[in-house]
Design a protein around this motif. Sequence first.
Motif, PDB file in Angstrom:
ATOM      1  N   ARG A  75      46.299  48.357  37.567  1.00  0.00           N
ATOM      2  CA  ARG A  75      46.746  49.191  38.688  1.00  0.00           C
ATOM      3  C   ARG A  75      45.705  49.186  39.796  1.00  0.00           C
ATOM      4  O   ARG A  75      46.040  49.040  40.989  1.00  0.00           O
ATOM      5  N   CYS A  76      44.437  49.327  39.421  1.00  0.00           N
ATOM      6  CA  CYS A  76      43.365  49.326  40.431  1.00  0.00           C
ATOM      7  C   CYS A  76      43.295  47.982  41.148  1.00  0.00           C
ATOM      8  O   CYS A  76      43.139  47.927  42.381  1.00  0.00           O
ATOM      9  N   ALA A 117      47.279  55.914  35.394  1.00  0.00           N
ATOM     10  CA  ALA A 117      46.218  56.135  36.384  1.00  0.00           C
ATOM     11  C   ALA A 117      44.903  55.589  35.837  1.00  0.00           C
ATOM     12  O   ALA A 117      44.549  55.820  34.680  1.00  0.00           O
ATOM     13  N   GLY A 118      44.191  54.841  36.650  1.00  0.00           N
ATOM     14  CA  GLY A 118      42.914  54.279  36.246  1.00  0.00           C
ATOM     15  C   GLY A 118      43.013  52.974  35.479  1.00  0.00           C
ATOM     16  O   GLY A 118      41.988  52.382  35.128  1.00  0.00           O
ATOM     17  N   HIS A 119      44.236  52.524  35.211  1.00  0.00           N
ATOM     18  CA  HIS A 119      44.408  51.254  34.494  1.00  0.00           C
ATOM     19  C   HIS A 119      43.828  50.116  35.338  1.00  0.00           C
ATOM     20  O   HIS A 119      44.054  50.064  36.558  1.00  0.00           O
ATOM     21  N   PRO A 120      43.055  49.212  34.742  1.00  0.00           N
ATOM     22  CA  PRO A 120      42.421  48.140  35.533  1.00  0.00           C
ATOM     23  C   PRO A 120      43.421  47.332  36.355  1.00  0.00           C
ATOM     24  O   PRO A 120      43.123  46.947  37.501  1.00  0.00           O
ATOM     25  N   ASP A 170      46.104  40.157  40.596  1.00  0.00           N
ATOM     26  CA  ASP A 170      44.793  40.152  39.939  1.00  0.00           C
ATOM     27  C   ASP A 170      44.550  38.756  39.394  1.00  0.00           C
ATOM     28  O   ASP A 170      44.681  38.496  38.197  1.00  0.00           O
ATOM     29  N   ARG A 189      47.027  45.695  50.264  1.00  0.00           N
ATOM     30  CA  ARG A 189      46.364  46.495  51.301  1.00  0.00           C
ATOM     31  C   ARG A 189      46.946  46.165  52.686  1.00  0.00           C
ATOM     32  O   ARG A 189      47.054  47.037  53.559  1.00  0.00           O
ATOM     33  N   LEU A 233      46.382  47.637  43.603  1.00  0.00           N
ATOM     34  CA  LEU A 233      46.302  48.438  44.834  1.00  0.00           C
ATOM     35  C   LEU A 233      45.173  47.996  45.752  1.00  0.00           C
ATOM     36  O   LEU A 233      45.215  48.254  46.957  1.00  0.00           O
ATOM     37  N   SER A 234      44.168  47.333  45.202  1.00  0.00           N
ATOM     38  CA  SER A 234      43.047  46.900  46.042  1.00  0.00           C
ATOM     39  C   SER A 234      43.162  45.451  46.494  1.00  0.00           C
ATOM     40  O   SER A 234      42.303  44.970  47.243  1.00  0.00           O
ATOM     41  N   ALA A 250      52.907  50.324  41.039  1.00  0.00           N
ATOM     42  CA  ALA A 250      51.595  50.853  40.662  1.00  0.00           C
ATOM     43  C   ALA A 250      51.730  52.041  39.727  1.00  0.00           C
ATOM     44  O   ALA A 250      50.979  52.186  38.754  1.00  0.00           O
TER      45      ALA A 250
END
Length: 1006
Positions: free
Chosen positions: A990-991, A985-988, A800, A1000, A994-995, A980
């Motif tokens: 983590r998102c 779950a939903g932590h910025p 990130d 990817r 994974l993206s 991850a």
Amino acid sequence: MIDFPPFRLDPDNQCLWRRDGMDREIRIEMGPKAFDVLRYLVERAGRLVTQDELLDALWRRAYVQPEVLKSQVLNVRQALNDNPKAPKYIETVPRRGYRFIAPIAGAEREPGPVVPASQHLVGRDAPLDELQASLRSALDGNRQFVFVTGQAGIGKSALVDEFRKIAVAKWPALRVAIGQCVEGYGGREPYYPFLEAIGELCVIPGGDSVVGILGSVAPTWLVQFPSLLTAEHRATLQREIAGATRERMLRELAEALDRIAERTPLLLLLSDLHWVDHASVDLIAVLARRRSPARMLLLGTYRPVDLAFADHPLKRIAQELLAHNLIIEIPLQPLQQSDVARCVRAVAPDDPGSGELAALIQRRSDGNPLFMTALLNDLVSRGVAKREGGVWQLLVPLSGLYVDVPDGIRGMLELRIERLSEEEQRALEAASVIGSSFELEAAAVVAAMTPDRFEDLCERLVRQQTMLRADLDNPSGFSYRFAHDLYRDVFYKRQSPARRGRTHLRYAEWLEANAGSTAGDIVPILAYHFEQAASWERAVKYLQIAAEQCVRRIAHREAAELLQQPLKRVRNLPPAHSQEMEIRLLKSLCAVLQAIDDLRSIEAYEALVDRSAQYGFLEDQVRGLIGLATATSRVDVNRPQSLLERAIDLAHQIVDPGLQVQLLAFAHIDMLVMQGASAEHETGCRAWIARARPLMNAVDLAPLLLNYSQMLNQRSRHREAVAAVDEALADHESRDSAPHANQIYWGYIAKAESLLFMGQCGSALAWVEEISAILERSGQLPRTAHLRTVRARALVLAEDLDGAERVLKAGRQDIGEGIFVTRPWMAWGALVKARRGDFAGAMKMLVEMDADMERHPLLMDRIFRPIVEWGYLEALLASARLTDAELHVQRFIAASEVLGKITWLGLAWEAGARVALARQSADEAEERLARALLAIEGYEEPHAAWRIHARIADLQDSRGSFEVAREHRRESAGTLRALAESLPAGHPTRCAFLSSPAVRHVLDKL
């Protein structure tokens, strides 16, 4: 004047006049308190005034028995010749209070809307108008800061006092707080005038709301007033503010004053700022720079000549605030001849030569109001003028008048003092040692007089209205004040040093014996007076306590100054007393300076080492060498090693085996951590911890464990590092230990990094946020920003990069300017720029940083050298400068090996593989990836592992080894998912992880 025939009350001169049968006015002798009681009743004529109201008004902030009030009412009745059984003036309302019943002449007239200035305050209409304009602006929400400046005796205090009276009369809702800077101890105690003013706000009517505001937004200030707190509440606050910094105290009081002013407009008066302390200057600057609206006027006074010294704390700030139009300066000028003439015409109203007298008085006084008043009073004392009933009369022709005065104000004052009796001179000389104001009981003791005799002497001088007046603002109802600080100064300096010292000692011993529950509040005063008395052992005792109080107020500079004063003189004492005293002072000074990373700690430690060696204090010499090694590690690469070697050699000479092992453990672990994280050094640290543990309690062991945690973190022993930090911080006392503040902070870093590198990203980020919040609440903004570089590292490792750049940018304004904290920020900032494609920006930062590291090498450079090389490599590889990139691959690998950080070593070999592939050398890339796997084998290094396996999978795909590629890709994907899932779950983060394209790329190929 207030008339109630045959009497007239004269508030300006604080006296009572009575007309006799021949219409002559006779002055009635009254004590100051009796006069105050009469004035209070007369000004409320016809209304019942309760006993409580009188006590609250005239004995403010002091507890006195009702009998004291009854005694003063009796004195008033005697002055008025009033019979309580058939009163003409003062009626007693049984069990309730008193009522003034005599008719007041002119009472039917309504007061005008304008409050005039005192008739004795001449030549100050313009400054008064300017002050009132500033107050009106403040009442509209525009915070105002005004400094009234001028020479001694020019009338600063008189102007401010007159303005205060006008302000309170015009705006009754105005809340006024007064803080006075005091020469000597007051200039050392941090926040002295603000503490006095805030303390007053807490006890005057409406004070409960102030206490509530302090409790909610400024607990670091509320805890300074123990009398307002229960023991339980104070203990709770102490825990809440543990680790607080000066910045936090500044921020909290600024917020609290704004909140106070929201409810009621605030006038804050700070007098004699030429004696101000450093911490108060910082607070004034913070308040003046705030941009939020506030109905507050801060009005200060100072003498510019006393700011001429280069190191005066107010000098630079005053110039800076004036340059930015953040304060208004009102410089008071000497009175003009026309102003002096207004006073002189009252002396000789019908004499055509009064203009000549005015010119003479103006010339001899240089227009100084204090000197002018002294000259006029001198005319009275010489019998050439008199004043009766408020009317002056000249008793000799002006043509024959000779004003025989010495040049200069001090000479004039000395002349007046010499006209006092010997007893009066000695009494006021003794009182001058106490200060500008003094309480009756204490002054009587130091003057070696009975309280009754001393009070009679003071009352006599008060009635003369020259050198002394009753101090109505003092919490005690039995206090006096010199009419001007210059009087006090002359009385003080005319004594021989020996006699002055003896008087300081008598006062200090009286204070010490009578302090009771207030002992903690007067520690700086005790330290000052024992110091002036050259009673060094007791002075050092209280100076150290005062320094500890300064540290609790996050005022380390003031603490250091307090400790340095006796160090200049202590060696002149007999060795039996001076040696241990000097060592105690030096140890305290070292701890204070080290706690704030002040490089002056090097000089202090050097002095400690030298003196300890000279006096044969072996333990203190060893501890001093260990501390000096830590202090010099910030500026010198080689010296710490030699210092620790000396400490180890000396420690072997200590006879006590337990103490010997403790000191050897400290020295060896510090040395091993500074030398680098090799396997040999790790083994050495582990052995010393094992030897020391049975011999040390938890508090003493904590700093060893915290240093050891840094070694474990660098050696990638992540779980052991976390366990060591948790054990060290489990004991609350060690967490608050100022001498070990640096070890505690680096323990925070070690735990955060270890959690991150072992793959517990969610726990690492939660720990960073928890500790950042603690540091931020404590005002430690540079360390807060530095700790958040760990968050930036987490975001970089989570791919990130945008988030990492935001974190670094947000922290830059708080991180400070020292290279010790800016280098990690620059290293990570350059890496982020390089990976986001800003190659030019990255290279610029890296080249600047390299040059700076060349000029000023530090031991800590090895910690972030791998990050610097990683940044170079990414920027050069993306720019296709492969030869240069290869050079930095080798440097990246070498730096990682020196540091011992396995994650960086694995990533260095993986980056080398990418450079090899860019050079079309697949075999070399494969070899480097094999070295990468070998580097991380046996360690928890998920951030390096998933990248290495993903790179191997891509390489094997290109070679057609698809099964091998799938195996490595599955290994990479499993590690990615675990990373991850360590985040909620939903932590910025983590998102974002994974993206990200790199992640990817792995997951989409499964």
